[in-house]
Scaffold this active site. Structure first.
Site, mmCIF file in Angstrom:
data_model
loop_
_atom_site.group_PDB
_atom_site.id
_atom_site.type_symbol
_atom_site.label_atom_id
_atom_site.label_comp_id
_atom_site.label_asym_id
_atom_site.label_seq_id
_atom_site.Cartn_x
_atom_site.Cartn_y
_atom_site.Cartn_z
ATOM 1 N N SER A 37 0.767 -1.173 0.143
ATOM 2 C CA SER A 37 -0.064 0.089 0.168
ATOM 3 C C SER A 37 1.056 1.224 -0.067
ATOM 4 O O SER A 37 1.744 1.386 1.073
ATOM 5 C CB SER A 37 -0.973 0.106 0.994
ATOM 6 O OG SER A 37 -1.496 1.511 1.595
ATOM 7 N N HIS A 79 -8.265 0.884 -4.317
ATOM 8 C CA HIS A 79 -9.160 0.572 -3.263
ATOM 9 C C HIS A 79 -9.786 1.812 -3.050
ATOM 10 O O HIS A 79 -9.403 2.833 -2.371
ATOM 11 C CB HIS A 79 -8.299 0.109 -2.104
ATOM 12 C CG HIS A 79 -9.052 0.041 -0.573
ATOM 13 N ND1 HIS A 79 -8.576 -0.223 0.382
ATOM 14 C CD2 HIS A 79 -10.516 -0.247 -0.456
ATOM 15 C CE1 HIS A 79 -9.515 -0.535 1.320
ATOM 16 N NE2 HIS A 79 -10.602 -0.406 0.612
ATOM 17 N N ASP A 120 -4.699 3.562 -2.205
ATOM 18 C CA ASP A 120 -5.970 3.963 -1.337
ATOM 19 C C ASP A 120 -6.485 5.251 -1.627
ATOM 20 O O ASP A 120 -5.864 6.185 -1.560
ATOM 21 C CB ASP A 120 -5.475 3.986 0.159
ATOM 22 C CG ASP A 120 -5.301 2.405 0.517
ATOM 23 O OD1 ASP A 120 -5.965 1.533 0.501
ATOM 24 O OD2 ASP A 120 -4.004 1.987 0.985
ATOM 25 N N GLY A 141 1.333 -1.870 4.190
ATOM 26 C CA GLY A 141 1.630 -0.931 4.117
ATOM 27 C C GLY A 141 2.832 -0.526 5.170
ATOM 28 O O GLY A 141 3.876 -0.534 4.623
ATOM 29 N N SER A 142 2.664 -0.082 6.316
ATOM 30 C CA SER A 142 3.601 0.310 6.844
ATOM 31 C C SER A 142 4.417 -0.920 7.425
ATOM 32 O O SER A 142 5.853 -0.549 7.525
ATOM 33 C CB SER A 142 3.185 0.900 8.621
ATOM 34 O OG SER A 142 1.924 0.256 9.105
ATOM 35 N N ASP A 153 -6.725 -6.136 4.249
ATOM 36 C CA ASP A 153 -6.048 -4.913 4.440
ATOM 37 C C ASP A 153 -6.156 -4.377 5.691
ATOM 38 O O ASP A 153 -7.200 -4.171 6.361
ATOM 39 C CB ASP A 153 -6.631 -4.124 3.520
ATOM 40 C CG ASP A 153 -6.016 -2.668 3.239
ATOM 41 O OD1 ASP A 153 -4.963 -2.472 3.663
ATOM 42 O OD2 ASP A 153 -6.758 -1.900 2.430
ATOM 43 N N GLY A 154 -4.899 -4.097 6.249
ATOM 44 C CA GLY A 154 -4.744 -3.434 7.651
ATOM 45 C C GLY A 154 -4.147 -4.066 8.671
ATOM 46 O O GLY A 154 -4.400 -5.519 8.939
ATOM 47 N N GLY A 155 -2.916 -3.796 9.211
ATOM 48 C CA GLY A 155 -2.147 -4.226 10.239
ATOM 49 C C GLY A 155 -1.540 -5.650 9.769
ATOM 50 O O GLY A 155 -1.105 -6.587 10.660
ATOM 51 N N HIS A 159 -1.126 -1.457 -4.325
ATOM 52 C CA HIS A 159 -2.446 -1.020 -3.706
ATOM 53 C C HIS A 159 -2.440 0.441 -3.378
ATOM 54 O O HIS A 159 -1.606 0.988 -2.655
ATOM 55 C CB HIS A 159 -2.451 -2.012 -2.438
ATOM 56 C CG HIS A 159 -3.813 -1.586 -1.659
ATOM 57 N ND1 HIS A 159 -4.858 -2.470 -2.305
ATOM 58 C CD2 HIS A 159 -4.270 -0.840 -0.841
ATOM 59 C CE1 HIS A 159 -5.902 -2.016 -1.243
ATOM 60 N NE2 HIS A 159 -5.502 -1.101 -0.386
ATOM 61 N N MET A 201 -9.118 8.065 -0.620
ATOM 62 C CA MET A 201 -10.034 8.198 0.486
ATOM 63 C C MET A 201 -10.411 9.810 0.360
ATOM 64 O O MET A 201 -9.891 10.613 -0.321
ATOM 65 C CB MET A 201 -9.075 8.244 1.661
ATOM 66 C CG MET A 201 -8.610 7.271 1.912
ATOM 67 S SD MET A 201 -7.715 7.319 3.745
ATOM 68 C CE MET A 201 -6.621 5.566 3.701
ATOM 69 N N MET A 247 -12.105 4.022 -1.226
ATOM 70 C CA MET A 247 -12.834 4.389 0.127
ATOM 71 C C MET A 247 -13.542 5.523 0.143
ATOM 72 O O MET A 247 -13.269 6.812 0.580
ATOM 73 C CB MET A 247 -11.827 4.535 1.416
ATOM 74 C CG MET A 247 -11.339 3.095 1.565
ATOM 75 S SD MET A 247 -10.033 3.018 2.660
ATOM 76 C CE MET A 247 -8.587 3.151 1.277
ATOM 77 N N GLY A 257 -9.299 3.975 6.660
ATOM 78 C CA GLY A 257 -8.927 5.389 6.697
ATOM 79 C C GLY A 257 -7.638 5.799 7.198
ATOM 80 O O GLY A 257 -7.197 6.837 6.466
ATOM 81 N N PHE A 258 -6.953 4.718 7.800
ATOM 82 C CA PHE A 258 -5.499 5.255 8.165
ATOM 83 C C PHE A 258 -4.677 3.884 8.042
ATOM 84 O O PHE A 258 -5.028 3.035 8.398
ATOM 85 C CB PHE A 258 -5.689 5.762 9.696
ATOM 86 C CG PHE A 258 -6.374 6.951 9.815
ATOM 87 C CD1 PHE A 258 -5.737 8.234 9.281
ATOM 88 C CD2 PHE A 258 -7.874 6.995 10.071
ATOM 89 C CE1 PHE A 258 -6.854 9.317 9.510
ATOM 90 C CE2 PHE A 258 -8.431 7.912 10.198
ATOM 91 C CZ PHE A 258 -8.009 9.352 9.962
ATOM 92 N N GLY A 259 -3.384 4.065 7.869
ATOM 93 C CA GLY A 259 -2.432 3.043 7.965
ATOM 94 C C GLY A 259 -2.025 2.860 9.121
ATOM 95 O O GLY A 259 -2.285 3.911 10.064
ATOM 96 N N GLY A 260 -1.286 2.156 9.366
ATOM 97 C CA GLY A 260 -0.658 1.716 10.886
ATOM 98 C C GLY A 260 -1.410 1.340 12.082
ATOM 99 O O GLY A 260 -1.174 1.619 13.139
ATOM 100 N N MET A 292 -11.856 -6.200 5.330
ATOM 101 C CA MET A 292 -10.888 -5.171 5.896
ATOM 102 C C MET A 292 -10.459 -5.615 7.459
ATOM 103 O O MET A 292 -11.586 -6.026 8.089
ATOM 104 C CB MET A 292 -11.385 -3.819 6.093
ATOM 105 C CG MET A 292 -11.879 -3.057 5.025
ATOM 106 S SD MET A 292 -10.266 -2.625 4.177
ATOM 107 C CE MET A 292 -9.318 -1.565 5.294
#
Ligand code: DX5
Ligand code: ZN
Length: 223
Positions: free
Chosen positions: A7, A65, A34, A197-198, A175-177, A32, A36, A67, A141-144, A136
């Site tokens: 991402s 993606h 994102d 991502g992160s 997607d996420g974490g 990816h 938003m 959003m 809405g946010f990375g990390g 999800m």
């Protein structure tokens, strides 16, 4: 087959081309992106002009993606920008079937995403129509953010639903974490497309990062 989709939300935006090319060279399967709108999610990221600018620089697949509310209004922009696969949120439109048809009609691959509070059952009628389901594993809405382990049964449920209708090749994205440890958990639950991502962009060696993530998922994958 496990696919890795970094991402770019977590990359150095001042060097977007360099960062994306580095992930491609590192063996990532897709990129990816994102999108938003500050309305569907409480954050604003990037839009179609950025996709259009980056697209000719990279042969790799663009995994977009969305959003955003009213995805149909902006769909033509993302089609024209050169997206390969367009994922929209089930919650973003009253008529998801119409959005699926519009993406398909534009000749693009279709993904549908569900937020953490949305049950897998809403996908029952839509599953035959899509190339990918994005479950999800954080609130979009946010990375990390921290991976939500309570999404694991939902991933398994989507995989079982797909298998039950003979759609064994359905891509299930998370997607996420996602990092090496959580990659193994989601793959065991049946996910095969991992957005990160992160956890990837913070690494000094992207190639090792992509390879480690892939290995963790491949070892655990249970479809
Ligand atoms: C969040 C985005 C993600 C985000 C993931 O709404 O959809 O793609 O970049 O970030 P990490 O991997 O840092 O959780
Ligand atoms: Zn995303």
């Amino acid at each position: 087959m496990i696919k890795i989709s970094p991402s770019i939300l977590a990359c150095d935006f001042a060097n977007l081309e360099r960062e994306s090319k580095a992930m491609e060279a590192a063996g990532a399967d897709m990129l990816h992106v994102d999108v938003m709108d500050g309305h569907f999610v409480p954050n604003i990221s990037i839009g179609a002009p950025v996709v259009a600018a980056l697209r000719p620089k990279l042969p790799m697949m663009f995994d977009v993606h969305l959003m955003i509310t009213n995805p149909l209004q902006y769909l033509p922009d993302f089609v024209k920008a050169g997206s390969d696969r367009i994922t929209f949120h089930f919650e973003s439109d009253d008529d998801p079937k119409q959005v699926i048809d519009a993406i398909r009609g534009a000749g693009k691959e279709v993904g549908i995403s569900i937020k953490p509070k949305t049950p897998a059952s809403v996908l029952e009628q839509l599953l035959p129509l899509v190339d990918m389901v994005l479950v999800m594993t954080v609130e979009p809405g946010f990375g990390g953010q921290k991976f939500m382990a309570d999404m694991l049964p939902k991933i398994r449920q989507v995989r079982d639903m797909a298998n039950a209708i003979g759609k064994t090749e359905l891509d299930i994205q998370v997607d996420g974490g996602i990092a090496d440890d959580t990659a193994a958990l989601v793959a065991k639950a049946g996910a095969n497309v991992l957005v990160a991502g992160s956890s990837l962009f913070k690494q000094a060696d992207y190639k090792a990062g992509v390879a480690n993530l892939r290995r963790a998922a491949e070892t655990a994958y249970d479809k």
